[in-house]
Motif scaffolding. Structure first.
Motif, PDB file in Angstrom:
ATOM      1  N   MET A  33       0.697  -1.240  -0.081  1.00  0.00           N
ATOM      2  CA  MET A  33       0.000   0.084  -0.004  1.00  0.00           C
ATOM      3  C   MET A  33       0.828   1.362  -0.085  1.00  0.00           C
ATOM      4  SD  MET A  33      -3.147   1.140   2.587  1.00  0.00           S
ATOM      5  CE  MET A  33      -3.942  -0.147   2.407  1.00  0.00           C
ATOM      6  N   ARG A  34       0.729   2.279  -0.811  1.00  0.00           N
ATOM      7  CA  ARG A  34       1.293   3.591  -1.138  1.00  0.00           C
ATOM      8  C   ARG A  34       0.489   4.548  -0.175  1.00  0.00           C
ATOM      9  NH1 ARG A  34       0.955   2.645  -7.220  1.00  0.00           N
ATOM     10  NH2 ARG A  34      -0.991   1.745  -6.473  1.00  0.00           N
ATOM     11  N   ILE A  35       1.268   4.907   0.715  1.00  0.00           N
ATOM     12  CA  ILE A  35       0.598   6.095   1.597  1.00  0.00           C
ATOM     13  C   ILE A  35       1.347   7.211   1.503  1.00  0.00           C
ATOM     14  CG2 ILE A  35      -0.095   6.311   4.054  1.00  0.00           C
ATOM     15  CD1 ILE A  35      -0.534   3.371   4.310  1.00  0.00           C
ATOM     16  N   LEU A  36       0.627   8.556   1.688  1.00  0.00           N
ATOM     17  CA  LEU A  36       1.197   9.773   1.624  1.00  0.00           C
ATOM     18  C   LEU A  36       1.030  10.402   2.827  1.00  0.00           C
ATOM     19  CD1 LEU A  36       2.663  12.132  -0.123  1.00  0.00           C
ATOM     20  CD2 LEU A  36       0.559  12.557  -0.776  1.00  0.00           C
ATOM     21  N   ILE A  37       1.872  10.954   3.535  1.00  0.00           N
ATOM     22  CA  ILE A  37       1.653  11.584   4.724  1.00  0.00           C
ATOM     23  C   ILE A  37       1.998  13.025   5.108  1.00  0.00           C
ATOM     24  CG2 ILE A  37       1.813  11.228   7.519  1.00  0.00           C
ATOM     25  CD1 ILE A  37       2.428   8.378   7.244  1.00  0.00           C
ATOM     26  N   THR A  38       1.027  14.111   5.419  1.00  0.00           N
ATOM     27  CA  THR A  38       1.739  15.078   5.559  1.00  0.00           C
ATOM     28  C   THR A  38       1.801  15.070   7.221  1.00  0.00           C
ATOM     29  OG1 THR A  38      -0.467  16.375   6.052  1.00  0.00           O
ATOM     30  CG2 THR A  38       0.214  16.064   3.936  1.00  0.00           C
ATOM     31  N   GLY A  39       2.790  15.900   7.835  1.00  0.00           N
ATOM     32  CA  GLY A  39       2.956  15.867   9.145  1.00  0.00           C
ATOM     33  C   GLY A  39       3.741  14.473   9.770  1.00  0.00           C
ATOM     34  N   GLY A  40       4.464  13.994   8.889  1.00  0.00           N
ATOM     35  CA  GLY A  40       4.923  12.684   9.215  1.00  0.00           C
ATOM     36  C   GLY A  40       6.021  12.512  10.204  1.00  0.00           C
ATOM     37  N   SER A  41       6.589  13.796  10.388  1.00  0.00           N
ATOM     38  CA  SER A  41       7.862  14.020  11.367  1.00  0.00           C
ATOM     39  C   SER A  41       7.217  14.272  12.545  1.00  0.00           C
ATOM     40  CB  SER A  41       8.689  14.806  10.822  1.00  0.00           C
ATOM     41  OG  SER A  41       8.417  16.243  10.578  1.00  0.00           O
ATOM     42  N   PHE A  84      -0.984   7.287  -5.092  1.00  0.00           N
ATOM     43  CA  PHE A  84      -1.110   6.759  -3.674  1.00  0.00           C
ATOM     44  C   PHE A  84      -2.447   6.339  -3.299  1.00  0.00           C
ATOM     45  CE2 PHE A  84       2.299  10.376  -3.817  1.00  0.00           C
ATOM     46  CZ  PHE A  84       3.192   9.610  -3.106  1.00  0.00           C
ATOM     47  N   ASP A  85      -2.330   5.284  -2.688  1.00  0.00           N
ATOM     48  CA  ASP A  85      -3.563   4.441  -2.272  1.00  0.00           C
ATOM     49  C   ASP A  85      -4.335   5.235  -1.225  1.00  0.00           C
ATOM     50  OD1 ASP A  85      -3.491   1.942  -3.746  1.00  0.00           O
ATOM     51  OD2 ASP A  85      -1.571   1.827  -2.508  1.00  0.00           O
ATOM     52  N   VAL A  86      -3.691   5.932  -0.148  1.00  0.00           N
ATOM     53  CA  VAL A  86      -4.228   6.540   0.880  1.00  0.00           C
ATOM     54  C   VAL A  86      -3.466   8.096   1.357  1.00  0.00           C
ATOM     55  CG1 VAL A  86      -4.700   6.577   3.318  1.00  0.00           C
ATOM     56  CG2 VAL A  86      -5.150   4.501   1.824  1.00  0.00           C
ATOM     57  N   ARG A  95      -5.733  17.045  -9.324  1.00  0.00           N
ATOM     58  CA  ARG A  95      -5.040  16.897 -10.597  1.00  0.00           C
ATOM     59  C   ARG A  95      -4.478  15.246 -10.731  1.00  0.00           C
ATOM     60  NH1 ARG A  95      -0.266  18.605  -9.753  1.00  0.00           N
ATOM     61  NH2 ARG A  95      -0.286  19.147  -7.636  1.00  0.00           N
ATOM     62  N   ALA A  96      -4.691  14.459 -10.020  1.00  0.00           N
ATOM     63  CA  ALA A  96      -3.853  13.068 -10.096  1.00  0.00           C
ATOM     64  C   ALA A  96      -4.977  12.357 -11.121  1.00  0.00           C
ATOM     65  CB  ALA A  96      -4.086  12.445  -8.757  1.00  0.00           C
ATOM     66  N   ARG A  97      -3.984  11.698 -11.824  1.00  0.00           N
ATOM     67  CA  ARG A  97      -4.538  10.828 -12.861  1.00  0.00           C
ATOM     68  C   ARG A  97      -5.259   9.399 -12.132  1.00  0.00           C
ATOM     69  NH1 ARG A  97       0.987  10.913 -16.360  1.00  0.00           N
ATOM     70  NH2 ARG A  97       0.976  13.189 -16.903  1.00  0.00           N
ATOM     71  N   THR A  98      -4.685   9.156 -11.079  1.00  0.00           N
ATOM     72  CA  THR A  98      -5.110   7.795 -10.419  1.00  0.00           C
ATOM     73  C   THR A  98      -5.605   8.345  -8.980  1.00  0.00           C
ATOM     74  OG1 THR A  98      -4.047   6.487 -11.804  1.00  0.00           O
ATOM     75  CG2 THR A  98      -4.933   5.622  -9.501  1.00  0.00           C
ATOM     76  N   ARG A  99      -6.574   8.733  -8.615  1.00  0.00           N
ATOM     77  CA  ARG A  99      -6.980   9.230  -7.404  1.00  0.00           C
ATOM     78  C   ARG A  99      -6.851   8.449  -6.016  1.00  0.00           C
ATOM     79  NH1 ARG A  99     -12.007  13.087  -9.549  1.00  0.00           N
ATOM     80  NH2 ARG A  99     -10.552  14.739 -10.173  1.00  0.00           N
ATOM     81  N   PRO A 100      -6.503   8.744  -4.831  1.00  0.00           N
ATOM     82  CA  PRO A 100      -6.479   7.771  -3.801  1.00  0.00           C
ATOM     83  C   PRO A 100      -7.884   7.229  -3.281  1.00  0.00           C
ATOM     84  CG  PRO A 100      -6.227   9.945  -2.870  1.00  0.00           C
ATOM     85  CD  PRO A 100      -6.095  10.025  -4.644  1.00  0.00           C
ATOM     86  N   ARG A 101      -7.806   6.156  -2.963  1.00  0.00           N
ATOM     87  CA  ARG A 101      -8.853   5.559  -2.333  1.00  0.00           C
ATOM     88  C   ARG A 101      -9.781   6.068  -1.067  1.00  0.00           C
ATOM     89  NH1 ARG A 101      -6.338   0.612  -2.707  1.00  0.00           N
ATOM     90  NH2 ARG A 101      -6.516   0.207  -0.522  1.00  0.00           N
ATOM     91  N   LEU A 102      -8.629   7.057  -0.506  1.00  0.00           N
ATOM     92  CA  LEU A 102      -9.294   7.644   0.874  1.00  0.00           C
ATOM     93  C   LEU A 102      -8.452   8.616   1.293  1.00  0.00           C
ATOM     94  CD1 LEU A 102     -10.908   7.036   3.576  1.00  0.00           C
ATOM     95  CD2 LEU A 102      -9.050   5.432   4.489  1.00  0.00           C
ATOM     96  N   LEU A 103      -8.900   9.541   1.935  1.00  0.00           N
ATOM     97  CA  LEU A 103      -8.389  10.685   2.789  1.00  0.00           C
ATOM     98  C   LEU A 103      -8.552  10.704   4.119  1.00  0.00           C
ATOM     99  CD1 LEU A 103      -6.469  13.347   3.187  1.00  0.00           C
ATOM    100  CD2 LEU A 103      -8.650  14.518   2.424  1.00  0.00           C
TER     101      LEU A 103
END
Length: 304
Positions: free
Chosen positions: A1-9, A57-59, A98-106
């Motif tokens: 699963m590919r996950i994008l995180i803001t505030g990850g640190s 990204f998936d999520v 803008r994403a060509r493939t949108r995530p499944r969940l935010l």
């Protein structure tokens, strides 16, 4: 699963990223200053300008935001609190658009401050009415910005998080030295309610919400991330003092806190009895449902 995180640190983002890495996922962190961020092995760090329509990204987990208790609430500080939440959220939603493939969940951060100050005996669940004030407005704008993703057919879960407890950071890290000196004590009347959750359970709950996207029906909208047994400030003081084996006889008058902290004193003198109704309805089982079981004598020493 590919996950994008803001505030990850941050305090929560690092714990969540560690759990994801242990599960074999590969988180990517978004940062305003990617060159200065020290990330664990296996975590990619990008700037916000490094997101492209071709990225997939998936999520997305949106946790970015300046600490609400890190400075007195001047007009300038309030603007920082708004900007540090809204700008990353809007950037993420713009990328989703803008994403060509949108995530499944935010999954997007929020807080129990959404409910505002409430009577100590009022139980609050996800559809309870808020009390309008600054902390509510801050959370409401944050949630509204995230919900723009719904118009792009991306489900949004709003993580209304209580006070997260772990001795390695957050509120407990600040309080433990004070209580170890025997200088801890009740704040104001002590009747104000603290809606809390252990960091371990917060991470487990977020992972549970992610897992729901792989087979079970999706849970969208606000979700209270709090333990099922909120405590008063008086109870919290007693339990923490017992955990560090020190007395806590002091009382800080409400007037002193208001004078010292101004409007920000509401974080210490007011509270909400928030219950995790929707999370419990999913069958989630807390490892730390009660504060006295979490903060056992010697807890801080064992967890350090």
């Amino acid at each position: 699963m590919r996950i994008l995180i803001t505030g990850g640190s941050g305090f929560l983002g690092r714990a969540l990223s560690g759990a994801l890495l242990r599960q074999g996922a590969a988180p990517t962190w978004l940062s305003r200053e990617p060159r200065t961020v020290v990330a664990p092995a296996g975590v990619e760090v990008r700037g916000y300008d490094g997101l492209h329509a071709s990225d997939c990204f998936d999520v997305v987990v949106n946790l970015a935001g300046a600490g609400i208790a890190d400075g007195r609430w001047s007009d300038a500080r309030k603007q920082v609190l708004f900007d540090s939440r809204l700008e990353p959220t809007r950037s993420v939603v713009d990328w989703i658009r803008r994403a060509r493939t949108r995530p499944r969940l935010l999954l997007s951060g929020s807080a129990v401050g959404w409910y505002g100050r409430q009577p100590a005996d009022r139980e609050l669940v996800e559809d309870s009415a808020p009390h309008p004030e600054f902390v509510h407005a801050l959370c409401a704008h944050w949630e509204r910005a995230a919900l723009e993703a719904v118009t792009l057919d991306v489900p949004v879960v709003l993580l209304r998080t209580g006070v997260v407890l772990d001795p390695t950071g957050g509120m407990l890290r600040r309080l433990l030295p004070v209580f170890r000196l025997g200088a801890g004590g009740r704040l104001g009347s002590g009747e104000q309610v603290l809606s809390w959750i252990s960091r371990e359970d917060w991470v487990r709950a977020v992972l549970e919400l992610l897992d729901q996207q792989t087979g079970r029906p999706a849970l969208a909208g606000p979700v209270n991330l709090t333990a099922p047994a909120p405590v008063s400030n008086h109870e919290f003081t007693r339990i923490l003092a017992r955990a560090v084996r020190r007395p806590a006889w002091a009382t800080v008058p409400a007037g002193v806190l208001r004078l010292a902290l101004g409007e920000m004193s509401t974080l210490l003198l007011d509270g909400q009895r928030v219950l995790p109704r929707r999370l419990l309805d999913t069958g989630f089982e807390f490892r730390h449902p009660r504060l006295d079981a979490l903060l056992r004598p010697g807890f801080a020493r064992q967890q350090a």
